[in-house]
Enzyme design. Structure first.
Site, mmCIF file in Angstrom:
data_model
loop_
_atom_site.group_PDB
_atom_site.id
_atom_site.type_symbol
_atom_site.label_atom_id
_atom_site.label_comp_id
_atom_site.label_asym_id
_atom_site.label_seq_id
_atom_site.Cartn_x
_atom_site.Cartn_y
_atom_site.Cartn_z
ATOM 1 N N LYS A 72 1.876 -2.897 -6.413
ATOM 2 C CA LYS A 72 2.284 -1.563 -6.224
ATOM 3 C C LYS A 72 3.806 -1.273 -5.772
ATOM 4 O O LYS A 72 4.475 -2.188 -5.366
ATOM 5 C CB LYS A 72 1.427 -1.256 -4.754
ATOM 6 C CG LYS A 72 1.406 0.394 -4.720
ATOM 7 C CD LYS A 72 0.459 0.391 -3.592
ATOM 8 C CE LYS A 72 0.316 2.082 -3.061
ATOM 9 N NZ LYS A 72 -0.610 2.409 -1.874
ATOM 10 N N SER A 147 -4.113 5.905 -2.655
ATOM 11 C CA SER A 147 -3.051 6.146 -3.308
ATOM 12 C C SER A 147 -2.493 4.881 -4.248
ATOM 13 O O SER A 147 -1.758 5.267 -5.083
ATOM 14 C CB SER A 147 -1.866 6.275 -1.978
ATOM 15 O OG SER A 147 -1.711 5.034 -1.527
ATOM 16 N N SER A 171 -6.552 3.593 0.821
ATOM 17 C CA SER A 171 -5.674 3.578 -0.577
ATOM 18 C C SER A 171 -5.820 2.112 -1.173
ATOM 19 O O SER A 171 -5.598 2.307 -2.510
ATOM 20 C CB SER A 171 -4.154 3.665 -0.176
ATOM 21 O OG SER A 171 -3.933 5.035 0.041
#
Ligand code: GLN
Length: 480
Positions: A72, A147, A171
């Site tokens: 990420k 997210s 997330s």
């Protein structure tokens, strides 16, 4: 080799038998990426040349030897751009590795690809990325969740073997549920946050996206453990995470909180999760009903504490030291104002404003302090529950993946997507989401299992047993 069905353990076997090399895997993965990425758009950047070099020298005798892992874009990796999907950090080059990256490398893995996310990890759909919209691999007109939507989408699309994400209020687990993969948030303090760009430090944890449960345990084992560089990292010994994998669920006490099947849950999601509960019961687990009475305040508590911490953490982005600096600025004050005005997107500004408000004098007691008290009560709810049970079972998300744009103009609706995942962060306990079927539109549905702090081995035991009996994780999306 069919890269869409390989897992870390299957690749390890192939490497050991000399049937494939890490370079073959990288080539196969890149071919898959070329066919899926134009529709999924889960990656922000990939450095194929660097990955090729690392693949060619990897030591496959190590625990994750020769396994490519996507990251990420809020986890620092030496020499890589780390944007947090924000214009503010568009050109920010990491000068060091996060501890998790060092540990992945020490375990023999190499990183490949930086994944899209909501800006600074604030969101539930990845639509708040400043750079691109990521699409759900099961239906590209829908969002992948957020997210960590990029990580979920590429693992779900089988265009990554595994990925790292961060989970502050869901997330990892929510996008994993929506993209049909396994997403895991470790107990607070088990994985170092050193090098993770902070959103809400008392809630943030780095965790995994994988194609199955066992792979999750393998990665977590490599990245977990005390880190003197991080002051919330726990000195507690990390248990053998695979210790109970393969054992049946007889006698396990699994609790179902009555508050988690109330208003707002989609009927098909409720039905799939209830079928999973029945399965556990048939296999000899004891199903106990519990109450987590403070759950009803979870969203309110989270959006006070998370915004308060975010407003403080994001104060470092001041146009002075790194990241965006406005070319219009004339003095110190206008440097702060204009750099932040130009560099941050609308959701980030909303959070900073909310967080500053709840921390301001006069409101601090009414909002922030009160939220901390309710958070303590939420934690106690779980402590009481774990006296009566080993695990808590809930849906991961109240709905399957929603359509792109559907909740973008209604922040409250977007915040409600986190209703089942937030409590684990507030209480510091562990949680995993795994596929538990598909709805009538062929969209994946996720099941969440939560365990007490450092209770990961039992959580993996129950998740693995369910996964083996069902095979939902083996479904591959066709991506059209
Ligand atoms: N969706 C939640 C939020 O917007 C959770 C985000 C996260 O876990 N990073 O804050």
């Amino acid at each position: 080799m069919d890269i869409t069905t390989e897992t870390i353990s299957s690749l390890k076997r192939k490497y050991a038998a000399g049937e494939a090399s890490p370079s073959d895997v990288l080539d196969a993965l890149e071919a898959r990426i070329e066919s899926t990425e134009p529709k999924v758009l889960g990656y922000l950047r990939r450095n194929l040349e660097k990955a090729r070099e690392q693949a060619s020298v990897s030591d496959t005798s190590l625990p994750l030897g020769g396994i490519p892992i996507a990251v990420k874009d809020n986890i620092n990796e030496d020499g890589e751009i780390c944007t947090c999907a924000s214009t503010y950090l568009e050109n920010y080059l990491s000068p060091y590795n996060a501890t998790v990256i060092d540990r992945l490398q020490a375990a023999g893995a190499f990183t490949y690809g930086r994944t899209n996310m909501d800006e600074f990890a604030m969101g539930s759909s990845t639509e708040h990325s400043a750079f691109q919209k990521t699409n759900n691999p099961w239906d590209v007109s829908r969002i992948p969740g957020g997210s960590s939507g990029g990580s979920a989408a590429v693992v779900g699309a089988r265009s990554a073997i595994a990925a790292l994400g961060s989970d502050t209020g869901g997330s990892i687990r929510q996008p994993a549920a929506l993209c049909g993969c396994v997403g895991m948030k470790p107990s607070y303090g088990m994985v170092s946050r050193y090098g993770l760009v902070a959103f809400a430090s008392s809630l943030d944890q780095i965790g995994t996206f994988t194609r199955n449960v066992e792979d999750s345990a393998l990665i977590l084992q490599a990245i977990a453990g005390y880190d003197p560089m991080e002051n919330t990292s726990k000195q507690q010994e990390v248990p053998d995470l695979c210790a109970h994998i393969g054992k049946d669920v007889k006698g396990l006490r699994i609790a179902v909180p009555k508050e988690y099947f109330g208003a707002g849950i989609d009927a098909e999601v409720a039905q799939k999760v209830k079928a999973a509960i029945d399965w556990y019961q048939n296999e000899g687990a004891e199903i106990v009903e519990i109450s987590l009475p403070h759950t009803e305040h979870a969203i309110a508590v989270y959006y006070i504490i998370a915004t308060a911490e975010a407003s403080s953490n994001l104060a470092r982005f001041d146009g002075v030291r790194y990241g965006h600096r406005s070319s219009e600025a004339k003095d110190a004050i206008s440097t702060y104002h204009l750099s932040r005005e130009e560099g941050f997107g609308a959701e980030v500004k909303r959070r900073i404003i909310l967080g500053t408000y709840v921390l301001s004098s006069g409101y601090y007691d009414a909002y922030y302090n009160r939220a901390q008290k309710v958070r303590a009560l939420m934690k106690q709810d779980f402590e009481k529950a774990f006296e009566k049970c080993d695990l808590v079972l809930t849906p991961t998300s109240p709905t399957a993946a929603f359509k792109a744009g559907e909740k973008l103009d209604d922040p409250l609706q977007m915040y409600l997507a986190d209703v089942y995942t937030i409590a684990a962060n507030a209480a510091g306990i562990c949680g995993i989401s795994l596929p538990c079927g598909f709805n009538s539109e062929n969209l994946p549905v996720g099941l969440q299992l939560m365990g007490p702090a450092y209770g990961e081995p039992t959580m993996y035991q129950a998740a693995y047993a369910y996964e083996q009996a069902h095979g939902w994780s083996q479904q591959v999306p066709s991506i059209t």
